[in-house]
Design an enzyme around this catalytic site. Structure first.
Site, PDB file in Angstrom:
ATOM      1  N   ILE A  59       7.670   6.897  17.375  1.00 26.12           N
ATOM      2  CA  ILE A  59       7.358   7.991  16.227  1.00 26.12           C
ATOM      3  C   ILE A  59       5.508   9.105  15.963  1.00 26.12           C
ATOM      4  O   ILE A  59       5.701   9.616  15.869  1.00 26.12           O
ATOM      5  CB  ILE A  59       7.080   6.975  14.840  1.00 26.12           C
TER       6      ILE A  59
ATOM      7  N   ARG B 255      -5.666   9.996   4.173  1.00 30.77           N
ATOM      8  CA  ARG B 255      -4.269  11.373   4.991  1.00 30.77           C
ATOM      9  C   ARG B 255      -2.763  11.067   3.748  1.00 30.77           C
ATOM     10  O   ARG B 255      -2.768  12.591   3.636  1.00 30.77           O
ATOM     11  CB  ARG B 255      -4.171  10.473   6.209  1.00 30.77           C
TER      12      ARG B 255
ATOM     13  N   ARG C 233      -9.031  -0.861   4.064  1.00 30.36           N
ATOM     14  CA  ARG C 233      -7.939   0.538   4.174  1.00 30.36           C
ATOM     15  C   ARG C 233      -6.288  -0.520   3.521  1.00 30.36           C
ATOM     16  O   ARG C 233      -5.720   0.561   2.695  1.00 30.36           O
ATOM     17  CB  ARG C 233      -8.110   0.819   5.216  1.00 30.36           C
TER      18      ARG C 233
ATOM     19  N   PRO D 163       0.798  16.438  11.199  1.00 26.47           N
ATOM     20  CA  PRO D 163       1.399  17.831  10.772  1.00 26.47           C
ATOM     21  C   PRO D 163       1.843  17.192   9.378  1.00 26.47           C
ATOM     22  O   PRO D 163       2.219  16.300   9.057  1.00 26.47           O
ATOM     23  CB  PRO D 163       2.411  17.946  11.832  1.00 26.47           C
ATOM     24  N   VAL D 164       1.991  18.519   8.956  1.00 28.27           N
ATOM     25  CA  VAL D 164       2.384  18.642   6.911  1.00 28.27           C
ATOM     26  C   VAL D 164       3.798  20.060   6.919  1.00 28.27           C
ATOM     27  O   VAL D 164       3.956  20.471   5.665  1.00 28.27           O
ATOM     28  CB  VAL D 164       1.464  18.215   6.471  1.00 28.27           C
TER      29      VAL D 164
ATOM     30  N   LYS E  91       0.784  -1.174  -0.293  1.00 27.68           N
ATOM     31  CA  LYS E  91       0.045   0.255  -0.390  1.00 27.68           C
ATOM     32  C   LYS E  91       1.044   0.961   0.155  1.00 27.68           C
ATOM     33  O   LYS E  91       0.354   2.286  -1.125  1.00 27.68           O
ATOM     34  CB  LYS E  91      -0.829  -0.149   0.969  1.00 27.68           C
TER      35      LYS E  91
HETATM   36  C1  UD1 Z   1       4.381   7.301   6.164  1.00 24.56           C
HETATM   37  C2  UD1 Z   1       3.638   6.015   6.026  1.00 24.56           C
HETATM   38  C3  UD1 Z   1       2.606   5.610   7.503  1.00 24.56           C
HETATM   39  C4  UD1 Z   1       3.799   6.053   8.687  1.00 24.56           C
HETATM   40  C5  UD1 Z   1       4.830   6.815   9.080  1.00 24.56           C
HETATM   41  C6  UD1 Z   1       5.508   5.975  10.009  1.00 24.56           C
HETATM   42  C7  UD1 Z   1       2.484   6.334   4.089  1.00 24.56           C
HETATM   43  C8  UD1 Z   1       1.694   7.146   3.777  1.00 24.56           C
HETATM   44  N1  UD1 Z   1       1.975   6.018   5.471  1.00 24.56           N
HETATM   45  O1  UD1 Z   1       3.065   8.300   7.095  1.00 24.56           O
HETATM   46  O2  UD1 Z   1       1.947   4.641   7.338  1.00 24.56           O
HETATM   47  O3  UD1 Z   1       2.848   4.873   9.636  1.00 24.56           O
HETATM   48  O4  UD1 Z   1       4.948   7.194   7.971  1.00 24.56           O
HETATM   49  O5  UD1 Z   1       6.688   4.970   9.727  1.00 24.56           O
HETATM   50  O6  UD1 Z   1       3.076   5.842   4.003  1.00 24.56           O
HETATM   51  N2  UD1 Z   1       6.141  15.202  11.285  1.00 24.56           N
HETATM   52  C9  UD1 Z   1       5.939  16.148  11.634  1.00 24.56           C
HETATM   53  N3  UD1 Z   1       5.613  17.116  10.646  1.00 24.56           N
HETATM   54  C10 UD1 Z   1       5.621  16.881   9.299  1.00 24.56           C
HETATM   55  C11 UD1 Z   1       5.912  15.856   8.711  1.00 24.56           C
HETATM   56  C12 UD1 Z   1       5.389  14.778  10.086  1.00 24.56           C
HETATM   57  O7  UD1 Z   1       6.113  16.827  12.116  1.00 24.56           O
HETATM   58  O8  UD1 Z   1       5.332  17.846   8.309  1.00 24.56           O
HETATM   59  C13 UD1 Z   1       6.134  14.430  12.639  1.00 24.56           C
HETATM   60  C14 UD1 Z   1       4.759  13.090  12.312  1.00 24.56           C
HETATM   61  O9  UD1 Z   1       4.047  13.632  12.853  1.00 24.56           O
HETATM   62  C15 UD1 Z   1       5.299  11.813  13.037  1.00 24.56           C
HETATM   63  C16 UD1 Z   1       6.416  12.356  12.243  1.00 24.56           C
HETATM   64  O10 UD1 Z   1       6.799  13.074  11.511  1.00 24.56           O
HETATM   65  O11 UD1 Z   1       5.666  11.960  14.530  1.00 24.56           O
HETATM   66  C17 UD1 Z   1       6.757  10.694  11.305  1.00 24.56           C
HETATM   67  O12 UD1 Z   1       6.063  10.933   9.818  1.00 24.56           O
HETATM   68  P1  UD1 Z   1       6.291  10.676   8.607  1.00 24.56           P
HETATM   69  O13 UD1 Z   1       7.399  10.595   8.309  1.00 24.56           O
HETATM   70  O14 UD1 Z   1       5.466  12.093   8.257  1.00 24.56           O
HETATM   71  O15 UD1 Z   1       4.334   9.496   8.526  1.00 24.56           O
HETATM   72  P2  UD1 Z   1       4.023   9.616   7.025  1.00 24.56           P
HETATM   73  O16 UD1 Z   1       4.627   9.805   6.107  1.00 24.56           O
HETATM   74  O17 UD1 Z   1       2.473  10.590   7.800  1.00 24.56           O
END
Ligand code: UD1
Length: 422
Positions: A331, A93, A401, A123-124, A22
């Site tokens: 994480i 998301r 999902r 967050p992004v 996925k």
């Molecule tokens: C991806 C995976 C998800 C997995 C996660 C961690 C996909 C579609 N989803 O999610 O299944 O659980 O990686 O391995 O591949 N963060 C911030 N700011 C940001 C972005 C992230 O603070 O702008 C933080 C998040 O809150 C989290 C950490 O960084 O604590 C990692 O998140 P991230 O790797 O971005 O997760 P996703 O890419 O959403």
């Protein structure tokens, strides 16, 4: 909505075919926005998140055909309308993955903010500040991100404060079409990032350092590779089956997978005492359970560490280890919702901050339980399979999902499981 009814304890045996990944498929499907011709994808898993992605792509002007029997998706981007609406992004998301390619292809984008989700704040900000560095104006208004390239999209040096998987993927996609060089530091090393990067390289992108923490991209033109792309096997599904085999003490063979992506998962289950043998090309794994399991102490980490997406499933298996196991979740801050449900089955688990202490071995007993998110649902299935008596797991749409036909695959190896409408 559907529920799963499981009669335990299960003794399973046989071979399970692992589906396409996925998390590898999602960024690859969104990368089709970068092209101006039809892109072909093979080994695409039949999942709700894929349905949602294709709906979202269609909204944006990239229509698709999905041959579900063959697992082939073809996407044709035409007259892109760079808008990703809330109705679809809130369901998944990963819809944020539209942002990078849209900005690169159209010079602007309007993408819904993903909002919160059960496992905590998602967050992004990293995605947005990286794009700003590349010459994109970002405004957030009424729940939407409005992005617009000021003059040109240009390469930049980007230092991610934390490893972000979709953040790395988004900026990697944008950078392939930017002017000049982009350097991503503290980049995600997840296999899904490498799969995306390798596809872009076949499309003509100049990318170095995939699979390390520093990725360099020289922007330029892209051309759709003739053969399209094959989605790699799902490492999290593979790991989930290892946990199922361990918890139910069942010998299982997992085929069509890729052992090279599973190092830290093997390490942890072997420490418990689970036998894991891999064939010569790494595509098949034989899992041999043991009578006694040892407790383990682990923490979740970005790749190559132990994946947060495997944490809940490991916890279900650790209910059968003899002694105290400790799982530290580093994480996501709220990723222990499965604990209360596992407790309803009789698990002895204490939560201390971001640590779960699991005391085993437990005799679990079937009960009605509720799925809360994707991987939590998988952990409940594992526990219910190992528990004595009947469990009913409600709200399994979370499972749909991310797991292709889980109950059919379970039935094929001897589990007593039924999907019912509630
Ligand atoms: C991806 C995976 C998800 C997995 C996660 C961690 C996909 C579609 N989803 O999610 O299944 O659980 O990686 O391995 O591949 N963060 C911030 N700011 C940001 C972005 C992230 O603070 O702008 C933080 C998040 O809150 C989290 C950490 O960084 O604590 C990692 O998140 P991230 O790797 O971005 O997760 P996703 O890419 O959403």
């Amino acid at each position: 909505v559907d529920a799963l009814v499981i009669q335990g304890p299960s003794r399973l045996a046989g071979k399970v075919q692992v589906s396409g990944s996925k998390n590898a498929a999602l960024p690859l499907l969104f990368s089709s926005l970068l092209f101006d011709r039809k892109v072909r994808f093979e080994n695409v898993p039949r999942l709700w998140d894929i349905e949602t992605t294709l709906k979202l792509l269609k909204e944006m002007g990239a229509a698709s055909q999905w041959d579900k029997q063959q697992g082939v998706v073809e996407i044709t981007p035409e007259n892109l309308k760079p808008e990703a609406p809330y109705e679809l992004v809130r369901q998944m998301r990963a819809g944020i993955l539209a942002l990078g390619p849209l900005v690169a292809a159209c010079g602007r984008a309007k993408v819904s903010l993903p909002g919160g989700c059960a496992i905590g704040a998602r967050p992004v900000g990293f995605h947005l500040s990286a794009l700003e560095k590349m010459g994109v104006t970002i405004q957030v208004d009424a729940g939407y991100i409005h992005a617009e390239v000021k003059s040109v999209l240009r390469g930049a040096e980007i230092d991610f404060p934390l490893v972000s998987v979709t953040g790395t993927e988004n900026i990697l996609m944008a950078a392939t079409r930017a002017e000049g060089r982009t350097v991503l530091r503290n980049a995600a090393q997840e296999p899904e990032v490498v799969e995306l990067g390798n596809f872009l390289i076949r499309a003509g992108a100049k990318i170095q350092g995939l699979g390390t923490d520093t990725i360099e991209i020289e922007g330029g033109a892209l051309n759709v590779p003739e053969q399209g792309v094959r989605i790699c096997p799902d490492r999290i599904e593979t790991g989930t089956w290892i946990a199922i085999a361990a918890a139910t003490r069942s010998p299982l063979t997992l085929s069509g997978t890729d052992a090279s992506q599973l190092g830290s998962v093997f390490e942890v289950f072997r420490k418990m005492g689970v036998g894991i043998e891999v064939n010569a090309d790494g595509s098949e794994i034989r899992v041999t359970p043991a009578q006694h399991y040892s407790p383990v102490t682990i923490e979740t980490q970005p790749f190559p560490g132990f994946a947060t997406d495997m944490q809940a499933q490991l916890m279900a298996a650790l209910c059968f280890a003899e002694g105290k196991s400790v799982i530290r979740e580093t994480i996501f801050e709220n990723r222990f919702m499965h604990v209360a449900e596992l407790q309803r089955l009789g698990a002895r688990i204490e939560i201390h901050g971001n640590e779960a202490h699991v005391f085993g071995p437990c005799r679990l007993k079937g009960a009605p339980i509720m799925a809360t998110d994707l991987r939590a649902s998988a952990s409940l299935v594992i526990a219910a399979l190992a528990a004595e008596g009947e469990s009913k797991i409600s709200r399994i749409y979370h499972l749909d999902r991310g797991y292709q036909k889980l109950e059919l695959k379970l039935q094929a190896v001897g589990a007593h499981v039924q999907r019912i409408a509630e």
